[in-house]
Enzyme design. Structure first.
Site, PDB file in Angstrom:
ATOM      1  N   CYS A 131       0.825  -1.209   0.000  1.00  0.00           N
ATOM      2  CA  CYS A 131       0.000   0.000   0.000  1.00  0.00           C
ATOM      3  C   CYS A 131       0.863   1.264   0.000  1.00  0.00           C
ATOM      4  O   CYS A 131       1.867   1.346   0.708  1.00  0.00           O
ATOM      5  CB  CYS A 131      -0.911  -0.003   1.229  1.00  0.00           C
ATOM      6  SG  CYS A 131      -2.027   1.398   1.280  1.00  0.00           S
TER       7      CYS A 131
ATOM      8  N   CYS B 159       0.670   4.695   6.927  1.00  0.00           N
ATOM      9  CA  CYS B 159       0.068   4.544   8.260  1.00  0.00           C
ATOM     10  C   CYS B 159       1.062   3.802   9.172  1.00  0.00           C
ATOM     11  O   CYS B 159       1.450   2.664   8.864  1.00  0.00           O
ATOM     12  CB  CYS B 159      -1.239   3.775   8.171  1.00  0.00           C
ATOM     13  SG  CYS B 159      -2.312   4.407   6.861  1.00  0.00           S
TER      14      CYS B 159
ATOM     15  N   CYS C   4       0.640   0.045  10.295  1.00  0.00           N
ATOM     16  CA  CYS C   4       0.117  -0.966   9.367  1.00  0.00           C
ATOM     17  C   CYS C   4       1.188  -1.839   8.714  1.00  0.00           C
ATOM     18  O   CYS C   4       2.148  -1.338   8.114  1.00  0.00           O
ATOM     19  CB  CYS C   4      -0.725  -0.293   8.291  1.00  0.00           C
ATOM     20  SG  CYS C   4      -1.558  -1.507   7.236  1.00  0.00           S
TER      21      CYS C   4
ATOM     22  N   CYS D 295     -16.573  -8.818   5.940  1.00  0.00           N
ATOM     23  CA  CYS D 295     -15.889  -7.544   5.699  1.00  0.00           C
ATOM     24  C   CYS D 295     -14.668  -7.778   4.822  1.00  0.00           C
ATOM     25  O   CYS D 295     -13.770  -8.521   5.205  1.00  0.00           O
ATOM     26  CB  CYS D 295     -15.401  -6.943   7.010  1.00  0.00           C
ATOM     27  SG  CYS D 295     -16.686  -6.787   8.224  1.00  0.00           S
TER      28      CYS D 295
ATOM     29  N   CYS E 257     -19.564  -5.702   4.075  1.00  0.00           N
ATOM     30  CA  CYS E 257     -18.801  -4.519   4.472  1.00  0.00           C
ATOM     31  C   CYS E 257     -17.536  -4.494   3.628  1.00  0.00           C
ATOM     32  O   CYS E 257     -16.987  -5.550   3.324  1.00  0.00           O
ATOM     33  CB  CYS E 257     -18.450  -4.603   5.958  1.00  0.00           C
ATOM     34  SG  CYS E 257     -17.423  -3.210   6.504  1.00  0.00           S
TER      35      CYS E 257
ATOM     36  N   CYS F 100     -19.061   2.562   9.066  1.00  0.00           N
ATOM     37  CA  CYS F 100     -18.307   1.882  10.119  1.00  0.00           C
ATOM     38  C   CYS F 100     -17.039   2.709  10.293  1.00  0.00           C
ATOM     39  O   CYS F 100     -16.219   2.775   9.373  1.00  0.00           O
ATOM     40  CB  CYS F 100     -17.990   0.460   9.686  1.00  0.00           C
ATOM     41  SG  CYS F 100     -16.818  -0.374  10.777  1.00  0.00           S
TER      42      CYS F 100
ATOM     43  N   ARG G 172     -17.475  -2.148  18.276  1.00  0.00           N
ATOM     44  CA  ARG G 172     -16.778  -3.416  17.994  1.00  0.00           C
ATOM     45  C   ARG G 172     -15.424  -3.480  18.679  1.00  0.00           C
ATOM     46  O   ARG G 172     -14.569  -2.617  18.493  1.00  0.00           O
ATOM     47  CB  ARG G 172     -16.601  -3.607  16.483  1.00  0.00           C
ATOM     48  CG  ARG G 172     -15.937  -4.947  16.136  1.00  0.00           C
ATOM     49  CD  ARG G 172     -16.016  -5.299  14.653  1.00  0.00           C
ATOM     50  NE  ARG G 172     -17.383  -5.203  14.200  1.00  0.00           N
ATOM     51  CZ  ARG G 172     -17.819  -4.281  13.344  1.00  0.00           C
ATOM     52  NH1 ARG G 172     -17.010  -3.413  12.834  1.00  0.00           N
ATOM     53  NH2 ARG G 172     -19.084  -4.266  13.008  1.00  0.00           N
TER      54      ARG G 172
HETATM   55  N1  SAM Z   1      -6.671   0.579   3.335  1.00  0.00           N
HETATM   56  C1  SAM Z   1      -7.920   0.821   3.935  1.00  0.00           C
HETATM   57  C2  SAM Z   1      -7.893   2.014   4.870  1.00  0.00           C
HETATM   58  O1  SAM Z   1      -6.891   2.327   5.435  1.00  0.00           O
HETATM   59  O2  SAM Z   1      -8.954   2.605   5.057  1.00  0.00           O
HETATM   60  C3  SAM Z   1      -8.520  -0.348   4.633  1.00  0.00           C
HETATM   61  C4  SAM Z   1      -7.744  -1.306   5.474  1.00  0.00           C
HETATM   62  S1  SAM Z   1      -7.022  -0.721   6.974  1.00  0.00           S
HETATM   63  C5  SAM Z   1      -6.045  -2.110   7.393  1.00  0.00           C
HETATM   64  C6  SAM Z   1      -8.347  -0.656   8.158  1.00  0.00           C
HETATM   65  C7  SAM Z   1      -8.039  -0.253   9.573  1.00  0.00           C
HETATM   66  O3  SAM Z   1      -7.403  -1.307  10.261  1.00  0.00           O
HETATM   67  C8  SAM Z   1      -7.134   0.928   9.810  1.00  0.00           C
HETATM   68  O4  SAM Z   1      -7.783   2.148   9.642  1.00  0.00           O
HETATM   69  C9  SAM Z   1      -6.729   0.718  11.269  1.00  0.00           C
HETATM   70  O5  SAM Z   1      -7.646   1.354  12.128  1.00  0.00           O
HETATM   71  C10 SAM Z   1      -6.825  -0.794  11.440  1.00  0.00           C
HETATM   72  N2  SAM Z   1      -5.479  -1.377  11.615  1.00  0.00           N
HETATM   73  C11 SAM Z   1      -4.561  -1.598  10.666  1.00  0.00           C
HETATM   74  N3  SAM Z   1      -3.446  -2.132  11.190  1.00  0.00           N
HETATM   75  C12 SAM Z   1      -3.649  -2.255  12.524  1.00  0.00           C
HETATM   76  C13 SAM Z   1      -2.848  -2.727  13.615  1.00  0.00           C
HETATM   77  N4  SAM Z   1      -1.620  -3.162  13.446  1.00  0.00           N
HETATM   78  N5  SAM Z   1      -3.408  -2.721  14.848  1.00  0.00           N
HETATM   79  C14 SAM Z   1      -4.648  -2.256  15.033  1.00  0.00           C
HETATM   80  N6  SAM Z   1      -5.453  -1.808  14.043  1.00  0.00           N
HETATM   81  C15 SAM Z   1      -4.959  -1.790  12.805  1.00  0.00           C
HETATM   82 FE1  SF4 Z   2      -2.762   1.157   3.440  1.00  0.00          FE
HETATM   83 FE2  SF4 Z   2      -2.647  -0.017   5.808  1.00  0.00          FE
HETATM   84 FE3  SF4 Z   2      -2.947   2.596   5.679  1.00  0.00          FE
HETATM   85 FE4  SF4 Z   2      -4.978   0.991   4.913  1.00  0.00          FE
HETATM   86  S1  SF4 Z   2      -4.145   1.195   6.981  1.00  0.00           S
HETATM   87  S2  SF4 Z   2      -4.216   2.796   3.860  1.00  0.00           S
HETATM   88  S3  SF4 Z   2      -3.808  -0.728   4.064  1.00  0.00           S
HETATM   89  S4  SF4 Z   2      -1.156   1.441   4.970  1.00  0.00           S
END
Ligand code: SAM
Ligand code: SF4
Ligand code: DTB
Length: 332
Positions: free
Chosen positions: A55, A59, A62, A99, A130, A190, A267
């Site tokens: 990606c 973030c 992530c 989801c 979802c 959500c 949740r």
């Molecule tokens: N890429 C899309 C986005 O960012 O909207 C969807 C997938 S993203 C993985 C969805 C959510 O998962 C993130 O906004 C974050 O809140 C949660 N998330 C991702 N990695 C995480 C982690 N290591 N621990 C806890 N929550 C996590």
């Molecule tokens: Fe990409 Fe992960 Fe950020 Fe979603 S949370 S936008 S998958 S880096």
């Protein structure tokens, strides 16, 4: 106070909730929960990563960010048939919502036909759908609504002022814009975030304030950071273990979310794998009424069906069956 739905919360009022004696806070949250939702019932959602890794966003939490060094293998968008097979399995395992998550900044228009097929196919099985695909344009939100998508997950993740410490490749306001596109298209929202990223109590107040002063999301996922080696925040937590969130503070966050957003499903999301039964039980008492089931979240581990079945049996909790919205309305 417990039966009102308000969007005029102030940060001071929210901070005062956090400051309440723990037992009073949980009692208040449990009362709000019981006034609006079936008791001893928890809704089950199952996650599937339909496009993993690589990606472009940064973030800090992530595993799927191309900026992180997690060794995760990036994949292409899954086949529609394989997605439907996974959904059928989730349904057999008792889940009422499927989801689907993609590691995208936003979907490309050329991906939309396959995404639409996935939504239609899962819905035909009688499950709620979802998706979480990153930022959406107005047109993409409309396409998903026409396909019958029930929920779109798009998290604000943290307080507006802490946002840039966690993510630099997009802004808080862009998240709000996508949420508006989703809501105007008629899709249930959500939206939640992550705690345990080393943020302050004031950030948790600001995070819940942002959620409680927008039209309340129908679902509010509260994730506890799953620290992943090779991500900025995972490594930070490994170096400073004391930054790990105190479990009582985590339960407080769930309780305050429940009080602020009485009708929403709250949740208990990522992070349950490393949470004790006792902490999870406190979260359910404090008004959490939904979880992710199965062995895997998107890339990280989850508690797993056997552990959850044992937990539910221990607590006398049952799985809420489908039609969540109808149940909410009936409970009003
Ligand atoms: N890429 C899309 C986005 O960012 O909207 C969807 C997938 S993203 C993985 C969805 C959510 O998962 C993130 O906004 C974050 O809140 C949660 N998330 C991702 N990695 C995480 C982690 N290591 N621990 C806890 N929550 C996590
Ligand atoms: Fe990409 Fe992960 Fe950020 Fe979603 S949370 S936008 S998958 S880096
Ligand atoms: C949400 O708030 N939590 C889910 C879902 N929305 C998409 C994702 C949690 C991801 C946990 C880390 C992982 O599996 O990589």
């Amino acid at each position: 106070m417990s039966s009102e739905v308000r969007t005029d919360w102030t940060r001071d009022a929210i901070a005062a909730l956090f400051d309440m004696p723990f037992l009073d806070l949980v009692y208040e949250a449990a009362s709000v929960h019981r006034a609006h939702h079936p008791r001893n019932a928890v809704q089950l959602s199952t996650l599937l990563s339909i496009k993993t890794g690589g990606c472009a966003e940064d973030c800090g939490y992530c595993s799927q960010s191309a900026h992180a060094e997690t060794g995760l293998k990036a994949t292409k968008l899954m086949d529609v048939r394989a997605v439907l097979q996974a959904a059928a399995q989730a349904k057999d395992d008792g889940s009422s919502r499927f989801c689907m998550g993609a590691a995208w900044r936003s979907p490309k228009d050329r991906d939309m036909p396959a995404i639409v097929e996935m939504v239609k196919g899962v819905r035909q099985m009688g499950m709620e759908t979802c998706m979480t695909l990153g930022m959406l344009s107005e047109g993409q939100a409309k396409t998903l609504a026409d396909a019958g998508l029930d929920y779109y997950n798009h998290n604000i993740d943290t307080s507006p002022e802490n946002y840039a410490n966690v993510i630099t490749t997009r802004g808080f306001e862009e998240r709000i814009e996508t949420l508006e596109h989703v809501r105007s298209a008629g899709i249930n929202v959500c939206c939640g975030g992550i705690v345990g990223m080393g943020e302050t109590r004031a950030d948790r107040v600001g995070f819940l304030h942002a959620l409680a002063t927008m039209p309340h999301p129908e679902s509010v996922p509260i994730n506890a950071l799953v620290p992943v080696k090779g991500t900025v925040l995972g490594d930070m937590l490994a170096d400073t273990p004391l930054a790990k969130i105190d479990e009582i503070e985590f339960v407080r966050t769930v309780a305050v979310a429940r009080i602020l957003m009485p009708l929403s499903m709250v949740r208990l999301s990522a992070g349950r794998e490393s949470m004790s039964d006792e902490t999870q039980a406190l979260c359910f008492l404090a008004g959490a009424n939904s979880i992710f089931t199965g062995d895997k979240l998107l890339t990280a581990g989850n508690a797993g069906d056997d552990k959850d079945a044992a937990l539910f049996a221990r607590l006398g909790v049952t799985a809420m069956q489908g039609e969540v919205k109808a149940e909410l309305e009936a409970a009003e």
